[in-house]
Write a protein that holds these residues in place. Structure first.
Motif, PDB file in Angstrom:
ATOM      1  N   LYS A 125       0.810  -1.220   0.000  1.00 51.59           N
ATOM      2  CA  LYS A 125       0.000   0.000   0.000  1.00 51.59           C
ATOM      3  C   LYS A 125       0.843   1.270   0.000  1.00 51.59           C
ATOM      4  CE  LYS A 125      -3.928  -2.211   2.103  1.00 51.59           C
ATOM      5  NZ  LYS A 125      -4.657  -2.505   3.321  1.00 51.59           N
ATOM      6  N   ASP A 126       1.991   1.242   0.642  1.00 47.66           N
ATOM      7  CA  ASP A 126       2.854   2.427   0.678  1.00 47.66           C
ATOM      8  C   ASP A 126       3.511   2.706  -0.673  1.00 47.66           C
ATOM      9  OD1 ASP A 126       2.282   2.760   3.340  1.00 47.66           O
ATOM     10  OD2 ASP A 126       4.103   1.773   4.036  1.00 47.66           O
ATOM     11  N   ASN A 127       3.639   1.674  -1.513  1.00 51.63           N
ATOM     12  CA  ASN A 127       4.365   1.828  -2.777  1.00 51.63           C
ATOM     13  C   ASN A 127       3.481   1.944  -4.007  1.00 51.63           C
ATOM     14  OD1 ASN A 127       6.787   1.623  -1.413  1.00 51.63           O
ATOM     15  ND2 ASN A 127       6.918  -0.578  -1.688  1.00 51.63           N
ATOM     16  N   LYS A 132      -4.290   5.715   2.283  1.00 54.55           N
ATOM     17  CA  LYS A 132      -4.168   5.155   3.622  1.00 54.55           C
ATOM     18  C   LYS A 132      -5.451   5.268   4.414  1.00 54.55           C
ATOM     19  CE  LYS A 132       0.720   5.670   3.926  1.00 54.55           C
ATOM     20  NZ  LYS A 132       1.888   6.060   4.599  1.00 54.55           N
TER      21      LYS A 132
END
Length: 154
Positions: A125-127, A132
């Motif tokens: 999810k961060d990449n 978020k």
């Protein structure tokens, strides 16, 4: 549920029953047709290489309606699988036939084994740009009915 956990439960129950997510039960004449170890090597959408290993149980019901798998028999099958295939104490994934082969996580409610629906998810999810947190539409900033730059609405 890990392999060691099901073995502990099998020591305490008199019958083995599997309940589907819709609260119905796998027919009592089911067979455990396979126990094995499945390893999945993959790359997620963020470029991270991953490996997952599960212990796979395959449940099947046939037309031998008098068949009943006893806890000790299932435990014997598990122990044979551990010995011959060198299976490790990993999480259990259960396969059971519905419209196609369904894959489930396994839990125990004190009486029955529960087949828990599996869900897909993004592991990076961060990449890969997955937000978020979700925002309510009434929290978005607008100007004259249009989104403003960097407002988070588009």
């Amino acid at each position: 549920m890990k392999l060691s956990e099901i073995k502990e439960v099998l020591k305490t129950v008199e019958t083995v029953s599997f309940q589907l997510p819709d609260e119905t039960f796998v027919p009592e004449h089911f067979h455990v047709t396979e126990i094995g170890e499945i390893s999945k090597n993959f790359i997620d959408c963020g470029g991270t290489v991953r490996k997952e290993t599960v212990v796979n149980f395959q449940l099947w019901d046939a037309n031998d309606y008098e068949h009943r798998l006893k806890p000790q028999k299932l435990n014997n099958i598990i122990e044979l699988s551990e010995k011959i295939l060198n299976i490790k104490d990993n999480e259990i994934e259960v396969e059971y036939q519905s419209d196609t082969i369904g894959k489930y996580d396994l839990d125990f409610d004190g009486k029955n084994f529960k087949l828990v629906s599996k869900k897909t998810a993004c592991l990076a999810k961060d990449n890969c740009g997955v937000p978020k947190e979700k925002k309510n539409l009434n929290e978005l900033q607008t100007t004259g009915g249009c989104c403003t730059p960097n407002s988070g609405c588009c």
